[in-house]
Design a protein around this motif. Structure first.
Motif, short mmCIF file in Angstrom:
data_model
loop_
_atom_site.label_atom_id
_atom_site.label_comp_id
_atom_site.label_asym_id
_atom_site.label_seq_id
_atom_site.Cartn_x
_atom_site.Cartn_y
_atom_site.Cartn_z
N SER A 143 0.84 -1.20 0.00
CA SER A 143 0.00 0.00 0.00
C SER A 143 0.87 1.24 0.00
N ASP A 144 0.59 2.18 -0.92
CA ASP A 144 1.36 3.42 -0.90
C ASP A 144 0.55 4.55 -0.29
N GLU A 145 -0.50 4.18 0.44
CA GLU A 145 -1.29 5.21 1.11
C GLU A 145 -1.93 4.64 2.36
N ASP A 146 -2.37 5.55 3.24
CA ASP A 146 -3.15 5.16 4.41
C ASP A 146 -4.61 5.07 4.00
N GLY A 166 1.42 -15.00 -5.41
CA GLY A 166 0.82 -16.34 -5.19
C GLY A 166 -0.60 -16.29 -4.69
N ALA A 167 -1.06 -15.08 -4.31
CA ALA A 167 -2.42 -14.98 -3.76
C ALA A 167 -3.45 -15.21 -4.87
N MET A 168 -4.48 -15.94 -4.51
CA MET A 168 -5.63 -16.12 -5.42
C MET A 168 -6.41 -14.81 -5.42
N LEU A 169 -6.76 -14.33 -6.59
CA LEU A 169 -7.49 -13.06 -6.65
C LEU A 169 -8.99 -13.31 -6.47
N MET A 170 -9.33 -13.49 -5.19
CA MET A 170 -10.74 -13.63 -4.80
C MET A 170 -11.34 -12.22 -4.85
N PRO A 171 -12.67 -12.13 -4.77
CA PRO A 171 -13.30 -10.80 -4.90
C PRO A 171 -12.72 -9.73 -3.98
N ALA A 172 -12.43 -10.08 -2.73
CA ALA A 172 -11.91 -9.06 -1.81
C ALA A 172 -10.56 -8.53 -2.27
N ALA A 173 -9.73 -9.41 -2.83
CA ALA A 173 -8.40 -8.98 -3.28
C ALA A 173 -8.52 -8.03 -4.48
N VAL A 174 -9.45 -8.34 -5.37
CA VAL A 174 -9.66 -7.45 -6.53
C VAL A 174 -10.16 -6.09 -6.03
N GLY A 175 -11.08 -6.12 -5.06
CA GLY A 175 -11.58 -4.87 -4.49
C GLY A 175 -10.46 -4.07 -3.83
N LEU A 176 -9.57 -4.78 -3.14
CA LEU A 176 -8.46 -4.11 -2.46
C LEU A 176 -7.54 -3.43 -3.48
N LEU A 177 -7.25 -4.12 -4.57
CA LEU A 177 -6.42 -3.51 -5.63
C LEU A 177 -7.07 -2.23 -6.14
N ALA A 178 -8.38 -2.30 -6.38
CA ALA A 178 -9.08 -1.11 -6.87
C ALA A 178 -9.02 0.01 -5.84
N SER A 179 -9.17 -0.35 -4.55
CA SER A 179 -9.18 0.67 -3.51
C SER A 179 -7.84 1.37 -3.40
N LEU A 180 -6.77 0.69 -3.84
CA LEU A 180 -5.44 1.29 -3.80
C LEU A 180 -5.13 2.08 -5.07
N LEU A 210 -5.76 0.23 6.44
CA LEU A 210 -4.46 -0.12 5.86
C LEU A 210 -3.50 1.01 6.14
N LYS A 211 -2.24 0.62 6.39
CA LYS A 211 -1.21 1.65 6.57
C LYS A 211 -0.30 1.69 5.36
N ARG A 212 0.15 2.87 5.03
CA ARG A 212 1.15 3.00 3.97
C ARG A 212 2.33 2.07 4.29
#
Ligand code: AMP
Ligand code: MG
Length: 408
Positions: free
Chosen positions: A48-51, A153-167, A143-145
């Motif tokens: 994460s490059d942001e808080d 290696g992480a499976m891109l489950m819905p939450a992970a895709v959402g997290l990428l978008a949120s960043l 999340l902290k910067r």
């Protein structure tokens, strides 16, 4: 008696799996857009490059207040909605209406939920003694910067895709999709929908295989049907080895005079094995071809159930492994046999239906006659029971392993 061909050595399924895995490359990485990430595997670490949140945010709809303000009725400065900054400064005797997700105005240190307030002619009455920080998400509390939020290696489950978008990411590094070609072979085969001539049957394997491939994130390059002629099958293999990561054929790998795939693979590829000690699906060819042997070829037997079992046990895991999946195998479970089973001289994969018994254990019952032509007994099977050879029969109530195919 001819001398035995070393390619015909009978392998245990586990050895066959190991050989396939050793020849399965990880496909090149590509950047894929957010909308095309579901079910794929991340090939980079994401930091994460942001808080998050980047400002203190309300977690309730209500009023932003000063927590140690004793005034029963307070003046409302205005409304602080999510998505803007109004520039209010809240001090004792005042509040700002605030909605969930809105930035907390300076001066306020708590949010009182709307249910604990009463609108009055000259302001709002606060029926709460809030503590400082109440109903507020502080900066960086999600999340902290600098946090590593997703690992390679992480499976891109819905939450992970959402997290990428949120960043703020618009894409991620994943393996490119495997290009897969499928060929059904057999002079007896007719397209579904066409009239059957004497001795003919319909090609079902191609469609079952395309359906089995659908959830695996592959691109189907080609799916077709060829007669049992050297020219047709040779042309298919040459063309598809050149443009596919995985080539799957059905039929033509047994002992018959028209089993041409078997010989063509020896000629056009490097064959690693072609018999596995299992039922169904003992004839099963695995070969590699093309530059660096990076194209995998799977010669499945023509019997419809044999082909699908071979696909489940060997092909599906390879297709997932080449996309970076760490757990490419179907999950195993230990279940109770609902009836006696007579073992054979090799591992028997029995189509079963699992049901939860009253005591909470899973009971496995055969789906009926198990001949390898009988697709009807694969319909409704949610697992394959793995029955290793041994001297005595398996009794009802014994525990065995199953490969889970579907929800119980
Ligand atoms: P093979 O492995 O080519 O000797 O075929 C074994 C059996 O499977 C034969 O009874 C074939 O008719 C049948 N079979 C082969 N290919 C298909 C297919 N694509 N769809 C349905 N049955 C098939
Ligand atoms: Mg055939």
């Amino acid at each position: 008696m001819s001398t035995p061909n070393p390619l015909d050595r009978l392998l245990e399924p586990a050895e066959a799996t190991a050989i396939i895995r050793a020849h399965t490359p990880l496909l090149d990485a590509e950047r894929a857009p957010l909308a095309d990430l579901a079910g794929r595997v991340l090939l980079e670490d994401v930091v994460s490059d942001e808080d998050q949140p980047p400002f203190p945010a309300a977690t309730m709809d209500g009023y932003a207040v000063v927590s140690d303000d004793a005034a029963p009725v307070r003046r409302v400065l205005g409304s602080q909605f999510a998505g803007t900054v109004e520039g209010f400064h809240v001090e004792r005797g005042t509040v700002a209406y605030i909605t969930t997700g809105a930035p907390l105005p300076p001066g306020a240190d708590a949010v009182v939920q709307i249910e604990r307030t009463v609108a009055m002619p000259d302001g709002v009455r606060i029926d709460d003694t809030p503590r400082a920080g109440q109903n507020i998400r502080p900066i960086g509390s999600d999340l902290k910067r600098g946090d590593r939020v997703l690992a390679r290696g992480a499976m891109l489950m819905p939450a992970a895709v959402g997290l990428l978008a949120s960043l703020g990411r618009t894409d991620a590094l994943v393996a490119r999709r495997p290009r897969v070609s499928v060929l059904a072979t057999g002079d007896e085969l007719v397209e579904p929908g066409q009239p059957l001539g004497p001795g003919q049957i319909r090609d079902s394997n191609r469609f079952a295989l395309v359906a089995a491939l659908a959830p695996l994130g592959v691109t189907i390059r080609y799916a077709g049907l060829a007669p049992d002629t050297d020219a047709a099958q040779r042309a298919f293999l040459i063309e598809r080895i050149a443009d596919s990561d995985v080539v799957i054929t059905s039929g033509g790998v047994s002992m018959g005079q028209k089993d041409l795939i078997k010989g063509l693979l020896v000629e056009l590829a490097t064959v690693h094995f072609r018999q596995v000690r299992m039922r169904p699906g003992k004839p099963f060819t695995f070969a590699t071809a093309g530059p660096g042997g990076r194209t995998l070829l799977f010669g499945l037997p023509g019997n419809p159930v044999s082909g699908l079992v071979g696909f489940e046990v060997f092909v599906r895991p390879a297709l997932l492994a080449m996309q970076g999946h760490q757990r490419a195998d179907r999950p195993y479970a230990r279940v109770r046999l609902a009836h006696a089973v007579t073992p054979i001289d090799r591992i028997d994969y029995i189509r079963v239906t699992l049901r939860r018994a009253d005591d909470g254990l899973l009971d496995a019952a055969s789906t009926g006659p198990q001949q390898s032509s009988r697709l009807a007994s694969f319909v409704g099977a949610n697992a394959l029971a793995i029955i290793p050879p041994r001297d005595m029969p398996y009794a009802a109530g014994e525990m065995v392993d199953v490969l889970l195919l579907d929800a119980v």
